[in-house]
Every structure is written in C-alpha cells, then in structure tokens.
Design a protein around this motif. Structure first.
Motif: not given
Length: 156
Positions: A142-156
């Motif tokens: 719903g509300k954007i969570d920046i930490a979750t987005l960054e974790m998704a980006h950096n996960t391999r």
C-alpha cells in the motif's frame, strides 16, 4: 481572479473546497492559499486558488454533479521514508483510504500517489532482474516502504 496562474488544475468539490485547500497547503512546503472568491462576503467560497509545492490549483465548490475518480490524482515525490509516512498518514486520516502501490484517497475523495524518489530510480535500474524484483515488491505494498524496495533490488 487576479492571482490566478495562466494554467492550473481545477478540483471540483461538492462543498468543502476551502477546507480541502487549507488542509492540502498545510502538508507541503512552498504551499499556500492565494485567493478565496466568495459570491457573498460572509458566505462559503466558490473558488479557492492555492499552490502545492509551487504548483497552482483551483478548488471549486461546484456541487454534486461530478465526483473525483482515481483516473486523476496528485502525485507527490517524497525524499525519504519519514516524509512518505508523514504524508500518507495525514492524507488517509479522518476518512481517507489506503490503496495499492503508493496510491490513496483522502477524506475529500481526491486520489494521491505518494512516491519516494527511490522508487522510479530502482525501477529504472540497468539491472533488469533487480528492477523486476522491485516492481514485484511494490505491487504487494500500500504505502511504499523504501527499505523493502532496496532489499528487493539488492537481493540476488
């Protein structure tokens, strides 16, 4: 309408235009009411001219003929999670509703997109697999969570 900008967005309200404009300008810097037009000096406003972060708007008390839809929204780019949380909380308070992917509807029925500046940057990542993970994470929010987005980006 001497204070009116050459181009502005007009928001149609069934009453409450002045209250809505006053609320909106309280949320963002470089915002304010520039003019209130009343057919009767002590009567309700017909038109309220205001700016949000320097962008001109008009709030019109036009009556019940039209209502807001999510087809038009105000998008606000936020600098960090604190600003995202503050705006989200203020806009859904008092009868607003949370949507998906950073969208919400305020208590006046107007749709907003609260978008941290991190989101489009991560979605445009040259690492297309990382960008896809960010998009999939965003679709769950719903509300954007920046930490979750960054974790998704950096996960391999």
């Amino acid at each position: 309408m001497s204070a009116a900008a050459k181009v502005s967005t007009c928001l149609w309200y069934d009453g409450g235009a002045e209250e809505a404009a006053a609320f909106y300008v309280s949320l963002l810097p470089d915002s304010g009411i520039t003019e209130v037009i009343r057919p009767e000096p002590e009567g309700p406003a017909l038109v309220v001219l205001f700016t949000l972060a320097g962008v001109p708007y008009q709030a019109l008390n036009g009556g019940p003929l039209y209502a807001f839809t999510p087809a038009a929204s105000i998008a606000v780019t936020t600098s960090d999670q604190e600003e995202t949380d503050r705006l989200w909380t203020a806009l859904v308070a008092g009868g607003g509703s949370e949507g998906h992917c950073g969208w919400l509807t305020d208590r006046f029925g107007l749709s907003w997109q609260i978008v941290p500046e991190t989101l489009p940057r991560l979605l445009a990542s040259p690492d297309r697999a990382a960008a896809e993970r960010v998009q999939q994470a965003m679709l769950q929010m719903g509300k954007i969570d920046i930490a979750t987005l960054e974790m998704a980006h950096n996960t391999r």
